[in-house]
Design a protein around this motif. Structure first.
Motif, short mmCIF file in Angstrom:
data_model
loop_
_atom_site.label_atom_id
_atom_site.label_comp_id
_atom_site.label_asym_id
_atom_site.label_seq_id
_atom_site.Cartn_x
_atom_site.Cartn_y
_atom_site.Cartn_z
N MET A 52 21.15 28.06 110.68
CA MET A 52 21.09 27.08 111.75
C MET A 52 22.12 26.00 111.48
O MET A 52 22.48 25.73 110.36
CB MET A 52 19.68 26.46 111.78
CG MET A 52 19.50 25.48 112.93
SD MET A 52 17.89 24.69 112.92
CE MET A 52 16.85 26.01 113.51
N LYS A 53 22.61 25.39 112.56
CA LYS A 53 23.47 24.23 112.40
C LYS A 53 22.74 23.03 112.95
O LYS A 53 22.32 23.01 114.10
CB LYS A 53 24.79 24.44 113.16
CG LYS A 53 25.69 23.21 113.16
CD LYS A 53 26.15 22.81 111.77
CE LYS A 53 26.94 21.51 111.82
NZ LYS A 53 27.31 21.03 110.48
N GLU A 102 21.65 31.36 113.96
CA GLU A 102 22.23 32.68 113.72
C GLU A 102 21.19 33.79 113.74
O GLU A 102 20.08 33.62 113.24
CB GLU A 102 22.94 32.69 112.36
CG GLU A 102 22.02 32.63 111.13
CD GLU A 102 21.51 31.24 110.78
OE1 GLU A 102 21.72 30.30 111.56
OE2 GLU A 102 20.87 31.11 109.72
N HIS A 120 30.38 27.57 112.43
CA HIS A 120 29.25 27.60 111.47
C HIS A 120 28.40 28.85 111.68
O HIS A 120 28.11 29.59 110.73
CB HIS A 120 28.41 26.32 111.66
CG HIS A 120 27.19 26.25 110.78
ND1 HIS A 120 27.16 25.52 109.61
CD2 HIS A 120 25.97 26.82 110.91
CE1 HIS A 120 25.97 25.64 109.06
NE2 HIS A 120 25.22 26.43 109.82
N HIS A 151 27.73 32.36 109.33
CA HIS A 151 26.40 32.89 108.95
C HIS A 151 26.33 34.41 109.04
O HIS A 151 25.43 35.02 108.47
CB HIS A 151 25.33 32.30 109.86
CG HIS A 151 24.66 31.06 109.33
ND1 HIS A 151 24.10 31.00 108.07
CD2 HIS A 151 24.45 29.85 109.90
CE1 HIS A 151 23.57 29.79 107.90
NE2 HIS A 151 23.77 29.07 108.99
N GLU A 200 23.01 28.21 103.82
CA GLU A 200 23.52 27.06 104.58
C GLU A 200 24.71 26.40 103.87
O GLU A 200 25.68 26.00 104.49
CB GLU A 200 22.41 26.02 104.80
CG GLU A 200 21.31 26.46 105.75
CD GLU A 200 21.78 26.79 107.16
OE1 GLU A 200 22.96 26.55 107.48
OE2 GLU A 200 20.96 27.31 107.93
N TYR A 240 23.03 21.45 102.91
CA TYR A 240 24.27 21.70 103.66
C TYR A 240 25.46 20.96 103.03
O TYR A 240 26.52 21.55 102.79
CB TYR A 240 24.15 21.20 105.11
CG TYR A 240 23.27 21.99 106.04
CD1 TYR A 240 21.91 22.17 105.79
CD2 TYR A 240 23.78 22.52 107.22
CE1 TYR A 240 21.10 22.86 106.68
CE2 TYR A 240 22.98 23.22 108.12
CZ TYR A 240 21.64 23.38 107.84
OH TYR A 240 20.85 24.07 108.73
ZN ZN Z 1 23.30 27.16 109.42
#
Ligand code: ZN
Length: 483
Positions: free
Chosen positions: A1-2, A305, A327, A331, A350, A418
């Motif tokens: 995930m972002k 993702e 990003h 992934h 991440e 992150y």
């Molecule tokens: Zn991510």
């Protein structure tokens, strides 16, 4: 995930009360054949699951995560974090659930129970023992009611997001099924790769983006029935919209499709997906599937993702939109191909993904974001986090080897999982040099593609190239580094 952090003092103070808490390579794999029908907000589904036991243990029952059940009214763990609640439930309170109707094998009905910490796990008794290297096939019938929520699973104003639309086998950890609670923050996933054949029946008005390649499609009485296939994937996801436009391109043999409904710079978005696919293939290794779909959706966070498909939120600032595409594309290497237990050590995918974004920008000057600029920004953000936590709590815990539930806020999680790893990887790269750094990452990808890796596995790939580096990694993992 972002995750996109919009930090204000109010937010920083508010977050203090918010808590949130491997694919074994094998010649044979588990498989799913899923048939589901979507009418309004209801899915009627049936899946045939063949579980292949690649462990050294035997099993008398199978366990499945029921992520869609997290959206029910009485859920103990809310699927949406408090700070996003009002935006996510755009039409007010809304609930969904997942009901298991029946489980059976070729001979008889099987006893099942919905168990787990938050009715998040289905356990099906097999009436027999499945020994190593044996397989068993069972059938599960179920329904899902979709909530009006812009989450991984739910109905939005423009799209229907269908991640987690079926019971998925819990990933195997140390020879046993690992149960995932659906925490609101982080990605609460851990699964093994399997082969998927998915048939969706829905109104012909919808355009469907999916993880798979289309195998057949027909329309009868305004209902489209399409079958999709993908092999060696950690999960399967679909996004539906009546308004999708599609732009397509290719990188080698890989077909890239960009699905969107509100993007005045759609050609640029597709180009960013294409350039990142090209760059990551050249830098880490070959993309493992034939198709890649970048999908603009109603989604409360930046992006998410899934194998061969990524969700990109339609609610992003223009400047963040490209970054999220890069990003989520990264992934595909770190999480989709090389998996890891995202509940126990989410930083593993991440962190590497976020550093991959820096690598991409460093090598694409047209985006005007240099390595130096991005690393400086990471250091500043991380130091600010340390000083904020120091002031608020008189201590700051920067250890990375923590379960999702042990992070006290999303702000802490983003900084530790992150941002801090970017500093860790960049310092390592400076110390060991370009050649060994990139060769180690290629080794990591090649060795753990379609498997689940641990932090020790990552370290071992670097040690194989450069000798002792575990003390360096451990200082970061344990929060003892000096930045
Ligand atoms: Zn991510």
């Amino acid at each position: 995930m972002k995750k996109i952090l919009a930090l204000s003092l109010t937010f920083l103070l508010a977050i203090c009360s918010i808590t949130f808490i491997s694919c074994g390579q094998k010649t044979a794999r588990s498989s799913y054949e899923i048939e589901c029908k979507l009418v309004d907000n209801l899915i009627e589904g049936k899946e045939k699951v063949t579980f292949y036991n690649n462990t050294e243990n035997s099993f008398t029952s199978l366990k499945f995560n029921l992520f869609a059940n997290a959206f029910r009214e009485e859920a103990k763990y809310k699927p949406i974090a408090d700070q996003y609640y009002n935006r996510a439930y755009y039409s007010g309170e809304s609930y969904g659930d997942m009901q298991i109707l029946k489980a059976y094998d070729q001979k008889e009905e099987l006893e099942f129970n919905v168990v787990g910490e938050d009715q998040n796990v289905l356990e099906v008794n097999l009436n027999k023992e499945i020994f190593p290297e044996e397989s068993v096939t069972i059938f599960i019938e179920y329904t899902i009611t979709l909530a009006n929520v812009i989450a991984r699973t739910g109905i939005g104003e423009n799209t229907i997001n269908l991640a987690n639309f079926y019971p998925i086998l819990c990933g195997i950890n140390d020879g046993a099924f690992y149960e995932c609670v659906y925490y609101a923050s982080g990605d609460p996933y851990f699964s093994d790769c399997a082969d998927y054949l998915v048939t969706l029946s829905c109104s012909e008005e919808y355009i469907v983006a999916s993880s798979g390649e289309i195998k057949s499609s027909k329309v009868e009485d305004s209902i489209q029935v399409s079958t999709y296939k993908i092999d060696n994937a950690r999960s399967f996801c679909m996004v539906l919209s009546k308004d999708f436009e599609i732009l397509s391109d290719k990188v080698g043999d890989v077909e890239i499709n960009y699905y969107f409904y509100n993007d005045s710079l759609a050609t640029r978005s597709l180009q960013t997906a294409k350039k990142s696919m090209e760059y990551f293939q050249n830098t880490f290794g070959e993309y493992p599937y034939k198709k890649y779909s970048v999908v603009q959706t109603d989604f409360i966070q930046g992006g998410m993702e899934f194998p061969a498909l990524v969700m990109i939120s339609d609610d992003l600032e223009e400047s963040a939109y490209n970054e999220v595409i890069v990003h989520e594309t990264a992934h595909q290497w770190w999480q989709t191909a090389v998996g890891n237990n995202e509940i126990e050590y989410g930083f593993l995918d991440e962190g590497l993904t976020e550093y991959s974004v820096i690598l991409f920008y460093e090598n694409h000057p047209e985006y005007s974001l240099s390595r130096e600029m991005l690393i400086n920004q990471s250091e500043k953000t991380y130091k600010l986090f340390c000083s904020v936590y120091d002031k608020l709590f008189l201590k700051v815990d920067t250890s990375m080897l923590r379960s999702l539930k042990d992070f006290t806020s999303e702000y802490e999680y983003v900084n530790v999982a992150y941002i801090k790893p970017c500093i860790m990887f960049d310092n390592l790269r400076i110390t060991i040099g370009e050649e060994k750094f990139f060769a180690s990452l290629k080794d990591y990808y090649e060795e753990y593609k379609f498997k689940n890796a641990t932090p020790d596995d990552l370290v071992s790939r670097f040690e194989n190239r450069v000798g002792e580096v575990h003390k360096y990694f451990n200082s970061f993992f344990e929060g003892k580094e000096v930045i």
